[in-house]
Structures are given as C-alpha cells and as structure tokens.
Design a protein around this motif. Structure first.
Motif, PDB file in Angstrom:
ATOM      1  N   ASP A  67       0.655  -1.079  -0.010  1.00 18.65           N
ATOM      2  CA  ASP A  67      -0.028  -0.188  -0.040  1.00 18.65           C
ATOM      3  C   ASP A  67       1.025   1.091  -0.045  1.00 18.65           C
ATOM      4  OD1 ASP A  67      -2.406  -1.688   0.241  1.00 18.65           O
ATOM      5  OD2 ASP A  67      -1.885  -1.937   2.450  1.00 18.65           O
ATOM      6  N   LYS A  68       0.244   2.247  -0.678  1.00 14.96           N
ATOM      7  CA  LYS A  68       1.120   3.785  -0.476  1.00 14.96           C
ATOM      8  C   LYS A  68       1.276   4.111   0.750  1.00 14.96           C
ATOM      9  CE  LYS A  68      -0.312   5.516  -5.184  1.00 14.96           C
ATOM     10  NZ  LYS A  68      -0.981   6.503  -5.923  1.00 14.96           N
ATOM     11  N   LEU A  69       2.216   4.781   1.316  1.00 12.67           N
ATOM     12  CA  LEU A  69       2.436   5.220   2.514  1.00 12.67           C
ATOM     13  C   LEU A  69       3.508   6.489   2.367  1.00 12.67           C
ATOM     14  CD1 LEU A  69       5.353   4.515   3.747  1.00 12.67           C
ATOM     15  CD2 LEU A  69       4.192   2.038   4.067  1.00 12.67           C
ATOM     16  N   ASP A  70       3.269   7.239   3.442  1.00 13.08           N
ATOM     17  CA  ASP A  70       4.314   8.280   3.531  1.00 13.08           C
ATOM     18  C   ASP A  70       5.691   8.108   4.364  1.00 13.08           C
ATOM     19  OD1 ASP A  70       5.569  10.924   3.765  1.00 13.08           O
ATOM     20  OD2 ASP A  70       3.971  11.780   4.918  1.00 13.08           O
ATOM     21  N   LEU A  71       6.562   8.115   3.500  1.00 12.97           N
ATOM     22  CA  LEU A  71       7.855   7.804   4.045  1.00 12.97           C
ATOM     23  C   LEU A  71       8.162   8.478   5.295  1.00 12.97           C
ATOM     24  CD1 LEU A  71      10.335   6.080   3.465  1.00 12.97           C
ATOM     25  CD2 LEU A  71      11.485   7.610   2.163  1.00 12.97           C
ATOM     26  N   LYS A  72       7.924   9.803   5.368  1.00  9.83           N
ATOM     27  CA  LYS A  72       8.395  10.675   6.429  1.00  9.83           C
ATOM     28  C   LYS A  72       7.808  10.126   7.800  1.00  9.83           C
ATOM     29  CE  LYS A  72       9.415  14.832   4.136  1.00  9.83           C
ATOM     30  NZ  LYS A  72       8.977  16.292   4.055  1.00  9.83           N
ATOM     31  N   ASN A  73       6.539   9.443   7.592  1.00  8.10           N
ATOM     32  CA  ASN A  73       5.876   8.986   8.913  1.00  8.10           C
ATOM     33  C   ASN A  73       6.222   7.300   9.126  1.00  8.10           C
ATOM     34  OD1 ASN A  73       4.757  11.560   9.586  1.00  8.10           O
ATOM     35  ND2 ASN A  73       3.042  11.259   7.881  1.00  8.10           N
ATOM     36  N   ALA A  74       6.883   6.986   8.196  1.00 13.31           N
ATOM     37  CA  ALA A  74       7.057   5.370   8.421  1.00 13.31           C
ATOM     38  C   ALA A  74       8.358   4.917   9.235  1.00 13.31           C
ATOM     39  CB  ALA A  74       6.937   4.647   6.961  1.00 13.31           C
ATOM     40  N   VAL A  75       8.239   3.740   9.586  1.00  8.04           N
ATOM     41  CA  VAL A  75       9.378   3.373  10.387  1.00  8.04           C
ATOM     42  C   VAL A  75      10.268   2.211   9.483  1.00  8.04           C
ATOM     43  CG1 VAL A  75      10.391   1.755  12.313  1.00  8.04           C
ATOM     44  CG2 VAL A  75       8.290   3.345  12.646  1.00  8.04           C
ATOM     45  N   VAL A  76      11.304   2.703   9.108  1.00  5.56           N
ATOM     46  CA  VAL A  76      12.317   1.814   8.447  1.00  5.56           C
ATOM     47  C   VAL A  76      13.240   1.085   9.169  1.00  5.56           C
ATOM     48  CG1 VAL A  76      14.139   2.082   6.281  1.00  5.56           C
ATOM     49  CG2 VAL A  76      12.166   3.807   6.463  1.00  5.56           C
ATOM     50  N   GLY A  77      13.432  -0.117   8.801  1.00  7.94           N
ATOM     51  CA  GLY A  77      14.294  -1.051   9.507  1.00  7.94           C
ATOM     52  C   GLY A  77      15.558  -1.300   8.549  1.00  7.94           C
ATOM     53  N   PHE A  78      16.887  -1.341   9.090  1.00  9.97           N
ATOM     54  CA  PHE A  78      18.050  -1.333   8.366  1.00  9.97           C
ATOM     55  C   PHE A  78      18.848  -2.461   8.946  1.00  9.97           C
ATOM     56  CE2 PHE A  78      22.603  -0.672   7.974  1.00  9.97           C
ATOM     57  CZ  PHE A  78      22.813  -0.967   6.581  1.00  9.97           C
ATOM     58  N   SER A  79      19.040  -3.712   8.384  1.00 13.38           N
ATOM     59  CA  SER A  79      19.759  -4.797   8.698  1.00 13.38           C
ATOM     60  C   SER A  79      21.033  -4.768   7.933  1.00 13.38           C
ATOM     61  CB  SER A  79      18.980  -6.308   8.348  1.00 13.38           C
ATOM     62  OG  SER A  79      19.943  -7.219   8.534  1.00 13.38           O
ATOM     63  N   GLN A  80      22.274  -4.549   8.962  1.00 15.44           N
ATOM     64  CA  GLN A  80      23.555  -4.728   8.506  1.00 15.44           C
ATOM     65  C   GLN A  80      24.166  -5.980   8.864  1.00 15.44           C
ATOM     66  OE1 GLN A  80      26.226  -4.440   6.704  1.00 15.44           O
ATOM     67  NE2 GLN A  80      26.471  -2.268   7.012  1.00 15.44           N
ATOM     68  N   SER A  81      24.980  -6.516   7.525  1.00 12.62           N
ATOM     69  CA  SER A  81      25.352  -7.938   7.683  1.00 12.62           C
ATOM     70  C   SER A  81      26.630  -8.358   8.916  1.00 12.62           C
ATOM     71  CB  SER A  81      25.495  -8.602   6.280  1.00 12.62           C
ATOM     72  OG  SER A  81      26.557  -7.539   5.664  1.00 12.62           O
ATOM     73  N   GLU A  82      27.391  -7.421   8.754  1.00 11.43           N
ATOM     74  CA  GLU A  82      28.752  -7.649   9.454  1.00 11.43           C
ATOM     75  C   GLU A  82      29.150  -6.557  10.183  1.00 11.43           C
ATOM     76  OE1 GLU A  82      31.706  -7.904   5.903  1.00 11.43           O
ATOM     77  OE2 GLU A  82      30.568  -9.481   4.968  1.00 11.43           O
ATOM     78  N   LYS A  83      30.110  -7.156  10.988  1.00  9.32           N
ATOM     79  CA  LYS A  83      30.419  -6.242  12.127  1.00  9.32           C
ATOM     80  C   LYS A  83      31.401  -5.154  11.553  1.00  9.32           C
ATOM     81  CE  LYS A  83      34.663  -8.986  13.238  1.00  9.32           C
ATOM     82  NZ  LYS A  83      35.591  -9.667  13.981  1.00  9.32           N
ATOM     83  N   GLU A  84      31.073  -3.870  12.102  1.00  4.57           N
ATOM     84  CA  GLU A  84      31.739  -2.461  11.586  1.00  4.57           C
ATOM     85  C   GLU A  84      33.259  -2.482  11.807  1.00  4.57           C
ATOM     86  OE1 GLU A  84      28.710   0.359  12.065  1.00  4.57           O
ATOM     87  OE2 GLU A  84      27.195  -1.171  11.363  1.00  4.57           O
TER      88      GLU A  84
END
Length: 360
Positions: A67-84
């Motif tokens: 569904d369409k949504l407003d990116l500014k009001n959405a929660v985004v999850g970021f999954s990093q793969s490796e230790k930094e």
C-alpha cells in the motif's frame, strides 16, 4: 521461489526518481566500456553514488502488492550483515543513518555480526518492532525465505543493497541496488594485466562464499584473463573471507607454496591490505608482487600512493541517498528499477594521491 539471476543490463530508477536525485552527476558507461571508470564530479560531490542510465524492468507498488504510505511517517528497518570493523560497512551504515536523519525518518537498525542466523532473526525483530519498510545488506544470498514470508504477510517492501538475495524482484523484494560485480572483476583483470604485462603466475584471494559478490567478481576476472591474457596463469585460489587477517594468513601460505607468484587479485581491499602485510613481513619490496583490489577504502588508495598496490576498483558503499530516494518514489506509487546499478570509479597511480579524499 524462483531465483533472480542478475544481468549486466543497466536497469534504472524511474525517470522522475533519477531526475530528482541531486547526486546524479556522472557520465554513464556502455556495456563494451566497463574497463573505463565512471567520471566523477567536483570534490564537493565526492563519494556520492550515481545510478547508471539505460533500460530495464521496473516495479510499482501495485505490482508488489503493498500500500502507498508517507515515507516521512514510516518506520524503516536497516539490517547490516557484518561487524563494522570493515571500512565498507562503516561507511555503508553511516550513509544509511545520515540520510534517515536528514529526511527525519525513524530508523531501526540491527547488526548481524557476520552470523546469518542472527541476521534472519534481526530482520524478524525489526518487523516485530513495527518497521514498515526494510533496507537489507544481506550476508548470504540464499536462505531468506522466512523473512520474505513475514514481509509478504505484512506487505512490507524490501530493498536490498550491495549483495543480492536469490529471490524474485517485485515479488519477494522490490529492488536491488549495487555495483556490477562482474564488470568489477573484468576491470580488476584489466588493471592486473597492465601491471604484469600479461604474463606470469597469479593468485586470487576469494571473498566469502555464499553470496553473489564473490561469485561474480571471480567470474568477471577469470573470463577477462582467459580472453585477453592467456599468458597469465591462475595458480592459487583461496578464500580470505573478505577480512584483513585472513587475507594476510592466506598470502603467507601463498608465498611459501608459490614463491614465484607475480600478482594477487584480492576481491576486496581488506584482503589486499592483509596481503601487503604478509609481503612486508616476508621482506618483499613495494611492487615486487602486483596487487589489484576492489572497494576504494582510504587505506588501499594510500597503498597505491605508497607503491604496494597497483590499482583499486571502487565499490561505493554510500547507499543512503539512493536507497531512500528509491523508497520514497516507490511508496508514492512511482515505478523504480528492479536492478539499480551504480557507477564505480577506480584508483591507479595516476589519480590515487589527488583523489584520496574521495576514498572512504
């Protein structure tokens, strides 16, 4: 689930997205010209990713079933793969966080610490915490079915960056954003052929198994050497697991088993820098063994200036602006490219010192 096989076609963002990206400043390359680096703009734009132009399949939100949504009001999850500890991962995560902050977006992050089972549970946890969109830097290409099922059930769009997953675009995930890894391998081969004169015994420090980056960088390199320099003989191939420590230990073995080795192709900078450490410890002089690597970290580019590395093919980790621009267009209902290929530059003795500020 039908695997998605990446082609070398330069697929694109929707016209409106590309036009809206301030970072699109470089020239594009043709398929026959993958040995030439993308042109970069002034130092003020240094480091920004540039999407290739060209044709390709696109994905719209209706096709994906979300569904369409407003990116500014959405929660985004970021999954990093490796230790930094790897500069690529440091720069990648920093870019994602910086762009989310710039746009005022709530970002949830997780780091799998190079454990694939943890990455799967990390993403499941991001979904449970309310992420409505996901940006994933996959550790492996296979094994994503549990995450994809969970995301589909909640109509959560997924963008993958820097590595692909073996799944169907615009069904299991929206888009992949990353480099043309086969072309990177070819360009590395061109640089190594030039450095060696096209003759001698050479070694490959392979990346970690189980992902498309290693497979495609190897294929591009080996195919190019076979076609253009039959006088170069690949006599050693072993994984360095994309780490400096492993790259060093493998090169120490290489020096013992193949003392006449003329050159090393390292499939990332960290392994190449490990190889430099091994050569130094063995009493080798700078340039005695030619080294070509892929990534574009500051330490590797400095290695060119210091004479230890012949060339570095860039693999740009600054995904934040392009990833969020893609999500923004997609959530507004605009079509985006299923396979968004970025331009990468390269560093040689001719530009390493002048362009060191562009490295990460």
């Amino acid at each position: 689930m039908k695997p998605h096989s990446r082609t070398t076609t330069r697929n694109i963002l929707a016209v409106g997205l590309v036009a809206g990206l301030a970072l699109v400043t470089g020239c594009t390359k043709s398929e026959s010209d993958d040995s030439a680096p993308a042109q970069t703009s002034s130092s003020g734009d240094a480091g920004k990713q540039v999407a290739e132009s060209g044709g390709g399949k696109t994905c719209a939100i209706g096709d994906y079933g979300a569904d369409k949504l407003d990116l500014k009001n959405a929660v985004v999850g970021f999954s990093q793969s490796e230790k930094e500890a790897n500069p690529f991962r440091i720069a990648e995560t920093a870019s994602i966080k910086a762009e989310a902050s710039k746009r005022g977006i709530k970002l949830l992050t997780a780091n799998a610490q190079s454990q694939f089972s943890k990455q799967i549970s990390d993403v499941q946890d991001l979904i449970a915490k309310g992420a409505k969109l996901l940006v994933i830097a996959p550790l492996n290409s296979d094994g994503w079915e549990p995450v994809l099922r969970s995301a589909q059930a909640k109509k959560i769009p997924i963008i993958t960056i820097d590595r692909q997953i073996n799944a169907a675009p615009c069904k299991d995930y929206v888009s992949f954003i990353g480099s043309d890894f086969v072309a990177q391998g070819r360009r590395a081969a061109d640089q190594l052929i030039e450095a060696t004169g096209g003759k001698g015994e050479i070694a490959i420090l392979l990346g970690a198994a189980g992902n498309n980056v290693t497979t495609e960088r190897t294929k591009g390199f080996e195919d190019r050497v076979k076609a253009k320099a039959p006088g170069l003989k690949i006599v050693f191939k072993q994984t360095g697991e994309f780490t400096r420590e492993k790259g060093q230990s493998v090169t120490e073995q290489l020096i013992q088993s193949k003392p006449g080795i003329k050159a090393i192709y390292a499939e990332n900078d960290e392994m190449g820098l490990g190889a430099v450490n091994a050569l130094k410890s063995a009493g080798k002089k700078p340039g005695a063994v030619k080294i070509v690597t892929i990534d574009g970290t500051r330490n590797a580019v400095q290695g060119i200036a210091d004479g230890w590395i012949s060339a570095v093919i860039e693999s740009n980790p600054r995904f934040g602006p392009l990833a969020f621009a893609t999500l923004d267009s997609f959530t507004q209902g605009k079509p985006v490219g299923e396979d968004i290929v970025i331009q990468d530059s390269q560093y040689t003795g001719a530009n390493a010192k002048a362009d060191l500020n562009k490295a990460y």
